[in-house]
Design an enzyme around this catalytic site. Structure first.
Site: not given
Ligand code: IMP
Ligand code: MG
Length: 186
Positions: A55, A110-111, A114, A119, A142, A170, A176
């Site tokens: 991402g 990091e993109d 969420d 992390l 977020k 994506d 992407r």
């Molecule tokens: P987390 O571990 O839930 O914080 O999310 C990590 C990964 O999930 C991010 O690096 C994204 O690649 C993917 N992700 C989370 N939210 C979104 C979204 O809204 N759109 C696309 N990818 C997401």
């Molecule tokens: Mg990612």
């Protein structure tokens, strides 16, 4: 921002609900982030910019060109989502970087933050290699993560609690390449 014929052409005709952050807004914000990071990393010390694939690939490539410091660049591959739009919580580290982390200022790129699972899983692994500092730069945040072990030091934009795509992000491996960040029509 309304969906134009131009954006429809770039999504292959798939309707977007709306554009959240335009190409121009992102470029300006990335420039500011690069300036901040340049200011915050001490001169003359080792800097390693670590991108989380896939991402962050577009964000990282734009960001590193705005950081005016000698640096190494490497990547980590983690996988947490599969084909869905909800985090599975099962974070897999598929590729560990080659570059040594020890004694360096590490900026983890990091993109989007969420659930924070990625992390929370990764940071202790990296900390174990004793970097001189370890900070996160996230394009989007977020602000829904519970018990994040560390808040990102640099954030591009606060993001609504919607599933967003584009500029590296994506949905089932598509979108992407969009130059903006948007929300798909459900
Ligand atoms: P987390 O571990 O839930 O914080 O999310 C990590 C990964 O999930 C991010 O690096 C994204 O690649 C993917 N992700 C989370 N939210 C979104 C979204 O809204 N759109 C696309 N990818 C997401
Ligand atoms: Mg990612």
């Amino acid at each position: 921002m309304p969906t134009t014929p131009e954006t429809l052409a770039r999504t292959g005709g798939q309707p977007l609900s709306h554009v959240l952050f335009s190409e121009e807004q992102i470029a300006e914000r990335v420039r500011q982030l690069g300036e901040q990071i340049t200011r915050d990393i001490p001169e003359g010390e080792d800097l390693l910019v670590l991108g989380l694939l896939k991402g962050s690939f577009i964000f990282l490539s734009d960001l590193v060109r705005q950081i005016r410091r000698p640096m190494e660049v490497d990547f980590l591959i983690v996988s947490s989502y599969g084909a869905g739009t909800e985090s599975s919580g099962d974070v897999k580290l598929l590729y560990a970087r080659e570059a040594s982390v020890t004694g360096k200022h590490v900026v983890l790129v990091e993109d989007i933050v969420d659930s924070g699972t990625t992390l929370n899983r990764l940071l202790p692994i990296l900390e174990a290699s004793q970097p001189k500092s370890l900070e996160i730069c996230a394009l989007l945040h977020k602000h829904i993560a519970q018990g994040l072990v560390k808040e990102p030091r640099w954030v591009g934009f606060d993001c609504p609690q919607e599933f967003v795509i584009g500029y590296g992000l994506d949905h089932s491996e598509k979108y992407r390449n969009l130059p903006f960040v948007g929300v798909i029509d459900p």
